[in-house]
Design a protein around this motif. Structure first.
Motif, PDB file in Angstrom:
ATOM      1  N   LEU A  29       0.815  -1.210   0.000  1.00  0.00           N
ATOM      2  CA  LEU A  29       0.000   0.000   0.000  1.00  0.00           C
ATOM      3  C   LEU A  29       0.849   1.260   0.000  1.00  0.00           C
ATOM      4  O   LEU A  29       0.545   2.224  -0.706  1.00  0.00           O
ATOM      5  CB  LEU A  29      -0.947   0.001   1.203  1.00  0.00           C
ATOM      6  N   SER A  30       1.915   1.269   0.829  1.00  0.00           N
ATOM      7  CA  SER A  30       2.679   2.499   0.996  1.00  0.00           C
ATOM      8  C   SER A  30       3.681   2.749  -0.107  1.00  0.00           C
ATOM      9  O   SER A  30       4.058   3.889  -0.350  1.00  0.00           O
ATOM     10  CB  SER A  30       3.412   2.474   2.343  1.00  0.00           C
ATOM     11  N   SER A  31       4.127   1.711  -0.792  1.00  0.00           N
ATOM     12  CA  SER A  31       5.168   1.913  -1.790  1.00  0.00           C
ATOM     13  C   SER A  31       4.676   1.700  -3.211  1.00  0.00           C
ATOM     14  O   SER A  31       4.892   2.542  -4.085  1.00  0.00           O
ATOM     15  CB  SER A  31       6.346   0.975  -1.506  1.00  0.00           C
ATOM     16  N   VAL A  32       4.006   0.586  -3.458  1.00  0.00           N
ATOM     17  CA  VAL A  32       3.603   0.273  -4.823  1.00  0.00           C
ATOM     18  C   VAL A  32       2.394   1.091  -5.254  1.00  0.00           C
ATOM     19  O   VAL A  32       2.365   1.669  -6.334  1.00  0.00           O
ATOM     20  CB  VAL A  32       3.311  -1.236  -4.958  1.00  0.00           C
ATOM     21  N   ALA A  33       1.390   1.172  -4.382  1.00  0.00           N
ATOM     22  CA  ALA A  33       0.144   1.825  -4.778  1.00  0.00           C
ATOM     23  C   ALA A  33       0.098   3.303  -4.441  1.00  0.00           C
ATOM     24  O   ALA A  33      -0.665   4.047  -5.058  1.00  0.00           O
ATOM     25  CB  ALA A  33      -1.044   1.113  -4.099  1.00  0.00           C
ATOM     26  N   MET A  34       0.907   3.760  -3.469  1.00  0.00           N
ATOM     27  CA  MET A  34       0.790   5.143  -3.009  1.00  0.00           C
ATOM     28  C   MET A  34       1.175   6.136  -4.098  1.00  0.00           C
ATOM     29  O   MET A  34       0.485   7.144  -4.304  1.00  0.00           O
ATOM     30  CB  MET A  34       1.654   5.354  -1.770  1.00  0.00           C
ATOM     31  N   GLY A  35       2.273   5.884  -4.814  1.00  0.00           N
ATOM     32  CA  GLY A  35       2.711   6.822  -5.843  1.00  0.00           C
ATOM     33  C   GLY A  35       1.670   7.046  -6.915  1.00  0.00           C
ATOM     34  O   GLY A  35       1.239   8.185  -7.157  1.00  0.00           O
ATOM     35  N   PRO A  36       1.217   5.981  -7.609  1.00  0.00           N
ATOM     36  CA  PRO A  36       0.168   6.189  -8.619  1.00  0.00           C
ATOM     37  C   PRO A  36      -1.109   6.773  -8.049  1.00  0.00           C
ATOM     38  O   PRO A  36      -1.764   7.595  -8.704  1.00  0.00           O
ATOM     39  CB  PRO A  36      -0.060   4.770  -9.165  1.00  0.00           C
ATOM     40  N   LEU A  37      -1.478   6.374  -6.821  1.00  0.00           N
ATOM     41  CA  LEU A  37      -2.717   6.885  -6.240  1.00  0.00           C
ATOM     42  C   LEU A  37      -2.643   8.386  -6.007  1.00  0.00           C
ATOM     43  O   LEU A  37      -3.578   9.134  -6.338  1.00  0.00           O
ATOM     44  CB  LEU A  37      -3.006   6.160  -4.923  1.00  0.00           C
ATOM     45  N   VAL A  38      -1.525   8.861  -5.459  1.00  0.00           N
ATOM     46  CA  VAL A  38      -1.375  10.297  -5.205  1.00  0.00           C
ATOM     47  C   VAL A  38      -1.371  11.077  -6.511  1.00  0.00           C
ATOM     48  O   VAL A  38      -2.017  12.131  -6.631  1.00  0.00           O
ATOM     49  CB  VAL A  38      -0.082  10.561  -4.403  1.00  0.00           C
ATOM     50  N   LEU A  39      -0.665  10.560  -7.522  1.00  0.00           N
ATOM     51  CA  LEU A  39      -0.631  11.246  -8.803  1.00  0.00           C
ATOM     52  C   LEU A  39      -2.012  11.290  -9.454  1.00  0.00           C
ATOM     53  O   LEU A  39      -2.391  12.298 -10.064  1.00  0.00           O
ATOM     54  CB  LEU A  39       0.356  10.558  -9.736  1.00  0.00           C
ATOM     55  N   VAL A  40      -2.776  10.206  -9.304  1.00  0.00           N
ATOM     56  CA  VAL A  40      -4.128  10.194  -9.878  1.00  0.00           C
ATOM     57  C   VAL A  40      -5.022  11.216  -9.180  1.00  0.00           C
ATOM     58  O   VAL A  40      -5.797  11.934  -9.831  1.00  0.00           O
ATOM     59  CB  VAL A  40      -4.730   8.775  -9.777  1.00  0.00           C
ATOM     60  N   LEU A  41      -4.913  11.310  -7.858  1.00  0.00           N
ATOM     61  CA  LEU A  41      -5.730  12.275  -7.126  1.00  0.00           C
ATOM     62  C   LEU A  41      -5.380  13.708  -7.521  1.00  0.00           C
ATOM     63  O   LEU A  41      -6.272  14.546  -7.740  1.00  0.00           O
ATOM     64  CB  LEU A  41      -5.542  12.071  -5.615  1.00  0.00           C
ATOM     65  N   ILE A  42      -4.086  13.999  -7.605  1.00  0.00           N
ATOM     66  CA  ILE A  42      -3.672  15.342  -8.012  1.00  0.00           C
ATOM     67  C   ILE A  42      -4.115  15.625  -9.444  1.00  0.00           C
ATOM     68  O   ILE A  42      -4.623  16.716  -9.756  1.00  0.00           O
ATOM     69  CB  ILE A  42      -2.146  15.497  -7.877  1.00  0.00           C
ATOM     70  N   SER A  43      -3.942  14.640 -10.325  1.00  0.00           N
ATOM     71  CA  SER A  43      -4.336  14.825 -11.715  1.00  0.00           C
ATOM     72  C   SER A  43      -5.835  15.021 -11.850  1.00  0.00           C
ATOM     73  O   SER A  43      -6.293  15.828 -12.668  1.00  0.00           O
ATOM     74  CB  SER A  43      -3.888  13.611 -12.531  1.00  0.00           C
ATOM     75  N   THR A  44      -6.617  14.294 -11.058  1.00  0.00           N
ATOM     76  CA  THR A  44      -8.073  14.451 -11.108  1.00  0.00           C
ATOM     77  C   THR A  44      -8.486  15.848 -10.679  1.00  0.00           C
ATOM     78  O   THR A  44      -9.370  16.465 -11.283  1.00  0.00           O
ATOM     79  CB  THR A  44      -8.744  13.401 -10.209  1.00  0.00           C
ATOM     80  N   LEU A  45      -7.827  16.369  -9.637  1.00  0.00           N
ATOM     81  CA  LEU A  45      -8.133  17.725  -9.182  1.00  0.00           C
ATOM     82  C   LEU A  45      -7.805  18.755 -10.260  1.00  0.00           C
ATOM     83  O   LEU A  45      -8.617  19.640 -10.564  1.00  0.00           O
ATOM     84  CB  LEU A  45      -7.338  18.028  -7.903  1.00  0.00           C
ATOM     85  N   VAL A  46      -6.614  18.646 -10.857  1.00  0.00           N
ATOM     86  CA  VAL A  46      -6.218  19.601 -11.900  1.00  0.00           C
ATOM     87  C   VAL A  46      -7.116  19.460 -13.122  1.00  0.00           C
ATOM     88  O   VAL A  46      -7.528  20.461 -13.727  1.00  0.00           O
ATOM     89  CB  VAL A  46      -4.744  19.385 -12.280  1.00  0.00           C
ATOM     90  N   SER A  47      -7.457  18.221 -13.487  1.00  0.00           N
ATOM     91  CA  SER A  47      -8.315  18.007 -14.646  1.00  0.00           C
ATOM     92  C   SER A  47      -9.707  18.596 -14.427  1.00  0.00           C
ATOM     93  O   SER A  47     -10.300  19.170 -15.348  1.00  0.00           O
ATOM     94  CB  SER A  47      -8.415  16.504 -14.936  1.00  0.00           C
ATOM     95  N   ASP A  48     -10.217  18.473 -13.204  1.00  0.00           N
ATOM     96  CA  ASP A  48     -11.527  19.043 -12.894  1.00  0.00           C
ATOM     97  C   ASP A  48     -11.496  20.569 -13.008  1.00  0.00           C
ATOM     98  O   ASP A  48     -12.436  21.187 -13.543  1.00  0.00           O
ATOM     99  CB  ASP A  48     -11.958  18.616 -11.486  1.00  0.00           C
ATOM    100  N   ILE A  49     -10.420  21.179 -12.529  1.00  0.00           N
ATOM    101  CA  ILE A  49     -10.293  22.645 -12.629  1.00  0.00           C
ATOM    102  C   ILE A  49     -10.205  23.066 -14.088  1.00  0.00           C
ATOM    103  O   ILE A  49     -10.818  24.071 -14.508  1.00  0.00           O
ATOM    104  CB  ILE A  49      -9.064  23.127 -11.841  1.00  0.00           C
ATOM    105  N   GLU A  50      -9.446  22.305 -14.890  1.00  0.00           N
ATOM    106  CA  GLU A  50      -9.310  22.638 -16.308  1.00  0.00           C
ATOM    107  C   GLU A  50     -10.641  22.493 -17.045  1.00  0.00           C
ATOM    108  O   GLU A  50     -10.978  23.327 -17.905  1.00  0.00           O
ATOM    109  CB  GLU A  50      -8.254  21.745 -16.951  1.00  0.00           C
ATOM    110  N   LYS A  51     -11.396  21.446 -16.716  1.00  0.00           N
ATOM    111  CA  LYS A  51     -12.687  21.260 -17.377  1.00  0.00           C
ATOM    112  C   LYS A  51     -13.656  22.391 -17.035  1.00  0.00           C
ATOM    113  O   LYS A  51     -14.393  22.870 -17.899  1.00  0.00           O
ATOM    114  CB  LYS A  51     -13.290  19.915 -16.962  1.00  0.00           C
TER     115      LYS A  51
END
Length: 389
Positions: A29-51
């Motif tokens: 959870l902390s190493s394999v999944a955390m990196g992609p999960l954090v990037l997806v959350l940040i990307s979703t926030l930025v994508s929502d603002i852009e839309k």
């Protein structure tokens, strides 16, 4: 003899640590999944603002009574929407994601008489979605003011350029990586906490856990040197922490494929060079944190007691990186000598695309080695005392 004893203890403790389901779950959870999960959350926030920015929608009240303003907004290719009657309640409850432009009934008459009509932008600072649109709406109204002022000057035969004494050009010195770091600046914090929590269970189990189970004293009865036992146990715990550091650093590489925002994907530059720099900073810290957690847990009689005492380390490590947020004067030379703070500072510099020299890498490594050495000496003395009892 010393090397064989260290290797035997290391292999035994490493197998025990990896056999623990809690440790394996933490690793995943902390190493394999955390990196992609954090990037997806940040990307979703930025994508929502852009839309929302591309949608060019504006919520207003009273625009039917202000045809001049309505015409200007339509010429800016905005889609006008009528705010619901209870828009104030919806804004307070964060159920309405756009600020509301409130136009008074006397807007057109005041504008014709040369008076200054008062227009309200209603929002709630606790509503982050609505608050993010206030600047865009304020810019629209500033553009309307400039247009009306230019028309009034033109009617009177005055050049609009007479009102612009100085022309201001803004020049941003930040490179794309630095601008992306404003959004991804939390990544070093998650990596640090992943390494810490990954080594936590293994460090507590190999010290306080064995004492609680009654297996520590029989181990100390072996003729193996105390230093071999200490280094072997510490090596196994540090290996778990370093494994998480490796997986966490490289997990951002495939995590970039999941970015939804094209703007963020273009600015966020994270490759093998950045992952290697992260590793050079995290591997010594993983060893130091492992030794520190073991030194705290060896004085405890139970696993729960060790967990309670280890919360102090977790709290300090989580608070140290925040010093860079509250310090507006930039990083200080002594920041590189403080474990966790040094790694957070330099990892943020890596994300910004700023260069890091050999001395920048050596100083945190020296600090981590000194901390680990002091903790290992303390552990050896505690093991000797436990053997005497």
């Amino acid at each position: 003899m010393m090397a064989r004893s260290m290797w035997a203890v290391f292999c035994k403790e490493l197998v025990d640590a990896l056999r623990d389901r809690r440790t394996l779950l933490t690793v995943f959870l902390s190493s394999v999944a955390m990196g992609p999960l954090v990037l997806v959350l940040i990307s979703t926030l930025v994508s929502d603002i852009e839309k929302r920015a591309d949608a060019r929608e504006l919520t207003a009240v009273g625009l039917d009574q202000a045809p001049t303003l309505r015409n200007y907004l339509l010429r800016q290719t905005y889609t006008l929407q009528v705010a619901p009657p209870d828009y104030e309640k919806l804004l307070r409850e964060s159920k309405l994601g756009d600020p509301v432009l409130v136009v008074p009934a006397s807007f057109e008459n005041d504008l014709a008489r040369g008076e200054v009509p008062v227009v309200e932008i209603v929002t709630s600072s606790a509503n982050q979605r609505a608050q993010s649109g206030v600047g865009r709406l304020s810019g629209l109204m500033a553009g309307f003011n400039r247009e009306q002022g230019t028309l009034r000057l033109a009617v009177r035969g005055v050049s609009p350029g007479a009102m612009e004494v100085v022309e201001v050009d803004e020049r941003d010195l930040a490179n794309p990586a630095s601008r992306a770091a404003q959004l991804t600046g939390m990544l070093p914090f998650f990596v640090l906490m992943a390494v810490l929590y990954g080594a936590l269970n293994a460090a507590l189990d190999t010290t306080a856990g064995e004492r609680e189970r009654g297996s520590l004293e029989p181990l100390l009865m072996n003729p193996a040197p105390r230093l071999a036992l200490v280094v072997g146990k510490w090596g196994a715990v540090a290996a778990v922490g370093m494994l998480i550091a490796v997986l966490s650093s490289f997990s951002f590489l495939p995590g970039q494929w999941l970015l939804k925002s094209e703007t963020l994907a273009a600015m966020f530059q994270y490759g093998l060079t950045e992952a290697t720099a992260f590793l050079a900073l995290l591997l010594p810290l993983a060893g130091a944190l492992s030794a520190l957690l073991m030194a705290i847990a060896i004085r405890c009689k139970s696993f729960k007691e060790a967990q309670a005492n280890a919360t102090v380390v977790v709290l300090v490590v989580s608070l140290l990186p925040m010093m860079t947020l509250f310090n507006q004067d930039g990083e200080k030379p002594w920041h590189l000598w403080v474990p966790a703070l040094a790694q957070s500072t330099l990892m943020a510099r890596v994300l910004k695309g700023e260069p890091i020299n050999a001395w920048d890498l050596a100083v945190p490594a020296i600090g981590s080695v000194l901390l680990a050495g002091a903790c290992l000496v303390f552990l050896a003395r505690q093991f000797a005392k436990a053997a005497v009892r």
